[in-house]
Design a protein around this motif. Structure first.
Motif, PDB file in Angstrom:
ATOM      1  N   SER A 239       0.818  -1.215   0.000  1.00 12.60           N
ATOM      2  CA  SER A 239       0.000   0.000   0.000  1.00 12.60           C
ATOM      3  C   SER A 239       0.849   1.260   0.000  1.00 12.60           C
ATOM      4  O   SER A 239       0.437   2.300  -0.544  1.00 12.60           O
ATOM      5  CB  SER A 239      -0.922   0.002   1.219  1.00 12.60           C
ATOM      6  OG  SER A 239      -0.163   0.050   2.422  1.00 12.60           O
ATOM      7  N   ASN A 264      -8.034   4.373   3.717  1.00 17.60           N
ATOM      8  CA  ASN A 264      -7.610   3.296   4.609  1.00 17.60           C
ATOM      9  C   ASN A 264      -7.686   3.739   6.073  1.00 17.60           C
ATOM     10  O   ASN A 264      -8.281   3.060   6.917  1.00 17.60           O
ATOM     11  CB  ASN A 264      -6.187   2.867   4.247  1.00 17.60           C
ATOM     12  CG  ASN A 264      -5.580   1.911   5.255  1.00 17.60           C
ATOM     13  OD1 ASN A 264      -4.653   2.292   5.988  1.00 17.60           O
ATOM     14  ND2 ASN A 264      -6.048   0.688   5.288  1.00 17.60           N
ATOM     15  N   SER A 291      -9.557 -13.060   6.261  1.00 20.50           N
ATOM     16  CA  SER A 291      -8.756 -11.839   6.159  1.00 20.50           C
ATOM     17  C   SER A 291      -7.602 -12.013   5.174  1.00 20.50           C
ATOM     18  O   SER A 291      -7.268 -11.079   4.431  1.00 20.50           O
ATOM     19  CB  SER A 291      -8.227 -11.433   7.531  1.00 20.50           C
ATOM     20  OG  SER A 291      -7.299 -12.377   8.033  1.00 20.50           O
ATOM     21  N   LEU A 294      -9.143 -11.751   1.701  1.00 20.25           N
ATOM     22  CA  LEU A 294      -9.505 -10.363   1.404  1.00 20.25           C
ATOM     23  C   LEU A 294      -8.264  -9.524   1.102  1.00 20.25           C
ATOM     24  O   LEU A 294      -8.283  -8.674   0.202  1.00 20.25           O
ATOM     25  CB  LEU A 294     -10.270  -9.759   2.577  1.00 20.25           C
ATOM     26  CG  LEU A 294     -11.715 -10.220   2.784  1.00 20.25           C
ATOM     27  CD1 LEU A 294     -12.274  -9.613   4.059  1.00 20.25           C
ATOM     28  CD2 LEU A 294     -12.568  -9.827   1.579  1.00 20.25           C
ATOM     29  N   TYR A 297      -6.786 -10.795  -2.486  1.00 18.26           N
ATOM     30  CA  TYR A 297      -7.608 -10.447  -3.642  1.00 18.26           C
ATOM     31  C   TYR A 297      -7.961  -8.965  -3.661  1.00 18.26           C
ATOM     32  O   TYR A 297      -8.266  -8.418  -4.729  1.00 18.26           O
ATOM     33  CB  TYR A 297      -8.857 -11.326  -3.679  1.00 18.26           C
ATOM     34  CG  TYR A 297      -8.518 -12.745  -4.052  1.00 18.26           C
ATOM     35  CD1 TYR A 297      -8.282 -13.101  -5.372  1.00 18.26           C
ATOM     36  CD2 TYR A 297      -8.365 -13.721  -3.076  1.00 18.26           C
ATOM     37  CE1 TYR A 297      -7.929 -14.394  -5.728  1.00 18.26           C
ATOM     38  CE2 TYR A 297      -8.006 -15.024  -3.407  1.00 18.26           C
ATOM     39  CZ  TYR A 297      -7.789 -15.354  -4.730  1.00 18.26           C
ATOM     40  OH  TYR A 297      -7.421 -16.630  -5.064  1.00 18.26           O
ATOM     41  N   GLY A 298      -7.908  -8.304  -2.502  1.00 21.42           N
ATOM     42  CA  GLY A 298      -8.088  -6.852  -2.496  1.00 21.42           C
ATOM     43  C   GLY A 298      -6.980  -6.164  -3.277  1.00 21.42           C
ATOM     44  O   GLY A 298      -7.240  -5.297  -4.130  1.00 21.42           O
ATOM     45  N   THR A 302      -6.372  -4.582  -7.847  1.00 22.43           N
ATOM     46  CA  THR A 302      -5.729  -3.353  -8.318  1.00 22.43           C
ATOM     47  C   THR A 302      -5.288  -3.481  -9.771  1.00 22.43           C
ATOM     48  O   THR A 302      -5.171  -2.476 -10.488  1.00 22.43           O
ATOM     49  CB  THR A 302      -4.510  -3.009  -7.427  1.00 22.43           C
ATOM     50  OG1 THR A 302      -4.911  -3.084  -6.062  1.00 22.43           O
ATOM     51  CG2 THR A 302      -3.991  -1.622  -7.721  1.00 22.43           C
ATOM     52  N   THR A 314     -10.680  -1.173  -4.108  1.00 18.29           N
ATOM     53  CA  THR A 314      -9.650  -2.129  -3.691  1.00 18.29           C
ATOM     54  C   THR A 314      -9.154  -1.804  -2.280  1.00 18.29           C
ATOM     55  O   THR A 314      -8.909  -2.709  -1.475  1.00 18.29           O
ATOM     56  CB  THR A 314      -8.468  -2.136  -4.666  1.00 18.29           C
ATOM     57  OG1 THR A 314      -7.784  -0.886  -4.622  1.00 18.29           O
ATOM     58  CG2 THR A 314      -8.931  -2.405  -6.086  1.00 18.29           C
ATOM     59  N   VAL A 317     -11.552  -3.150   0.298  1.00 23.40           N
ATOM     60  CA  VAL A 317     -11.481  -4.607   0.476  1.00 23.40           C
ATOM     61  C   VAL A 317     -10.307  -4.984   1.376  1.00 23.40           C
ATOM     62  O   VAL A 317     -10.478  -5.717   2.364  1.00 23.40           O
ATOM     63  CB  VAL A 317     -11.370  -5.321  -0.892  1.00 23.40           C
ATOM     64  CG1 VAL A 317     -11.151  -6.819  -0.691  1.00 23.40           C
ATOM     65  CG2 VAL A 317     -12.618  -5.072  -1.725  1.00 23.40           C
ATOM     66  N   TRP A 318      -9.090  -4.485   1.051  1.00 26.46           N
ATOM     67  CA  TRP A 318      -7.954  -4.922   1.874  1.00 26.46           C
ATOM     68  C   TRP A 318      -7.895  -4.214   3.230  1.00 26.46           C
ATOM     69  O   TRP A 318      -7.270  -4.721   4.169  1.00 26.46           O
ATOM     70  CB  TRP A 318      -6.631  -4.824   1.135  1.00 26.46           C
ATOM     71  CG  TRP A 318      -6.172  -3.516   0.573  1.00 26.46           C
ATOM     72  CD1 TRP A 318      -6.206  -3.131  -0.739  1.00 26.46           C
ATOM     73  CD2 TRP A 318      -5.545  -2.438   1.290  1.00 26.46           C
ATOM     74  NE1 TRP A 318      -5.658  -1.881  -0.888  1.00 26.46           N
ATOM     75  CE2 TRP A 318      -5.228  -1.435   0.351  1.00 26.46           C
ATOM     76  CE3 TRP A 318      -5.211  -2.214   2.621  1.00 26.46           C
ATOM     77  CZ2 TRP A 318      -4.609  -0.236   0.690  1.00 26.46           C
ATOM     78  CZ3 TRP A 318      -4.587  -1.028   2.972  1.00 26.46           C
ATOM     79  CH2 TRP A 318      -4.294  -0.055   2.022  1.00 26.46           C
ATOM     80  N   THR A 319      -8.586  -3.084   3.359  1.00 27.68           N
ATOM     81  CA  THR A 319      -8.676  -2.461   4.681  1.00 27.68           C
ATOM     82  C   THR A 319      -9.546  -3.303   5.605  1.00 27.68           C
ATOM     83  O   THR A 319      -9.251  -3.442   6.806  1.00 27.68           O
ATOM     84  CB  THR A 319      -9.237  -1.038   4.581  1.00 27.68           C
ATOM     85  OG1 THR A 319      -8.336  -0.227   3.823  1.00 27.68           O
ATOM     86  CG2 THR A 319      -9.386  -0.416   5.966  1.00 27.68           C
TER      87      THR A 319
END
Length: 494
Positions: A239, A264, A291, A294, A297-298, A302, A314, A317-319
């Motif tokens: 990130s 985020n 988690s 997530l 694939y989060g 991208t 995106t 999702v990853w947050t």
């Protein structure tokens, strides 16, 4: 939801935690409010000092290397010297090294002091995490770790906004301001936090085996968790490592990246506490598997981002993966850590993130330059899938609920004998740092849920080893306090 319901939910989220936790939480918040160096070092080196981006990357890598070096040593210090001395040493030395970095001009000196800053600042993490495990009851730990993570992100969000204004005025003021706030943390620790390291039972016939770094490294299940933590850290690090680069290559400006990544922090501040209320009593195996998927694939999504809206999706999702993973992972780490080896175990876990901070920039740069950003995002999806499978395999057979794991598999359960009258007040009372009516570091509940060796203490001086389900049955049979037996007679200090 009504205002009354919101107030009730907020009260339930923060209730039942000992006063010492809130001083530790305050120290964390103040520390993150001064996070100037982590936010603006790259800009300071490239814009203020005129160095190249490659040199800025080298300094960042040395900062991460310092964290790798200190993680193990700080874990040993937390167990041997205690949590409080380790925190004081780390925070005072961090304040001194951060202030010194602001005055360095030669590139070699800047790089060397940056490595020192990484070493000193990361040294506090094992002690903070071990102390939190010491003073919070097992059933409250996921919530406590979530609140601490929320404080980290709240402080970082505020410091990031303020750091921009400070940088326009003076970068040196930022370095000195962070040093001053770090000293404030040291003062809080010195004045308000008692030592929480559990005392060993040195009575005849009950000597506990020594726990060294070799013990941690030979703990197969725990090292598997550390390895999976490293994989997830590699993903989350993108990130701040690969995402701004990839967005720049697609023609987006730094302000566009700032807008997307700010989501985020906003989501963590808004959702960390309510989401934790939903997940804190759910199966950690499922939570960690979900988690990991997530997260993978989060970031994997991208590769298909063509607009700021998709980039923002995106991040959402990853947050969510980050919100679920952080407290659940820390709860698992504590469950697998012997009481008298928490510092070392936490140090090895911290090493996974420090190593990822060192390797992630190298990984991202190589893959993007050689194959393109799409391959990096696909790699994140693969790594997330591997991590999810790893959590599913490693946590099969792990007892549900909080546990205090020990190598010998016994359970520390201080209880009263059913056939005796309730025992009088303990001769070795809970330290004054925990006022009456507050949890005393989770002695009773922690003892009941544990998976480590311990003693049974009655009204007399008889001591016996209690193991497994037998311990739980004898707790229920105990007179006086019933399921809360042990809080009145537990002898382990925190």
């Amino acid at each position: 939801m009504t205002v009354a319901a919101l107030k009730r939910a907020a009260k339930e989220s923060v209730s039942g935690l000992p006063r010492a936790f809130w001083w530790l939480w305050t120290s964390t918040l103040v520390n993150r409010l001064g996070a100037f160096v982590a936010t603006f070092t790259a800009l300071y080196l490239t814009l203020e000092r005129g160095y190249s981006a490659s040199y800025a990357g080298l300094v960042a890598a040395l900062h991460g290397l310092g964290g790798v070096v200190s993680s193990l040593g700080a874990g040993v210090m937390a167990d041997r010297l205690g949590r409080r001395p380790t925190l004081l040493i780390s925070q005072t030395s961090t304040a001194a090294s951060v202030a010194l970095l602001g005055f360095m001009e030669h590139p070699v000196a800047i790089a060397a002091v940056a490595g020192l800053v990484g070493m000193t600042s990361n040294a506090s993490r094992p002690a903070v995490q071990a102390m939190m495990a010491d003073i919070v009851r097992p059933e409250d730990r996921v919530r406590a770790f979530a609140l601490n993570y929320w404080a980290i992100n709240l402080g970082f969000a505020i410091s990031s906004a303020c750091a921009g204004l400070i940088a326009e005025y003076s970068y040196l003021a930022g370095f000195l301001g962070e040093a001053a706030l770090t000293l404030v943390c040291a003062v809080v620790v010195f004045v308000k936090l008692p030592e929480s390291r559990p005392e060993r039972d040195t009575s005849a016939g009950s000597a506990e085996p020594e726990i060294g770094l070799g013990t941690v490294l030979r703990d197969g299940r725990y090292m598997g968790v550390v390895g999976l933590s490293f994989l997830l850290a590699l993903i989350f690090m993108q990130s701040s490592v690969a995402l701004p680069v990839a967005m720049g290559m697609d023609g987006w400006s730094p302000s566009d990246y700032g807008l997307v990544i700010a989501l985020n922090g906003v989501l963590i501040i808004a959702l960390q506490i309510p989401v934790t209320r939903l997940i804190e009593h759910r199966d950690p195996q499922r939570l960690l598997v979900v988690s990991a998927l997530l997260a993978g694939y989060g970031f994997g999504l991208t590769a298909f981002a063509g607009s700021l809206g998709v980039y923002a999706l995106t991040v959402v999702v990853w947050t969510l993966a980050e919100i679920v993973n952080s407290p659940t992972q820390m709860g698992l780490v504590v469950r697998l850590s012997p009481v008298h080896g928490r510092g070392r175990y936490q140090g090895v876990h911290t090493l996974s993130w420090s190593a990822a901070a060192l390797i992630a920039p190298l990984m991202a740069g190589y893959v993007i330059d050689r194959f393109g950003a799409a391959w990096l995002w696909a790699s994140c999806a693969v790594i997330g899938t591997v991590a999810a499978l790893g959590y599913w395999l490693l946590m099969r057979g792990l007892p549900a609920g909080p546990a205090e794991s020990r190598r010998d598999g016994a359970t520390a359960v201080p209880v009263q004998r059913a056939e005796r009258a309730p025992a009088p007040a303990p001769a070795d009372p809970v330290p004054a740092a925990f006022p009456a009516g507050e949890p005393s570091g989770g002695i009773g509940a922690e003892a009941m849920a544990g998976a480590g060796a311990g003693t049974e203490t009655g009204a007399g001086s008889c001591t016996a080893v209690v193991t497994g389900s037998e311990a739980e049955a004898r707790v229920e049979a105990a007179t006086g306090t019933g399921a809360e037996a042990g809080t009145a007679v537990g002898k382990t200090r925190v």
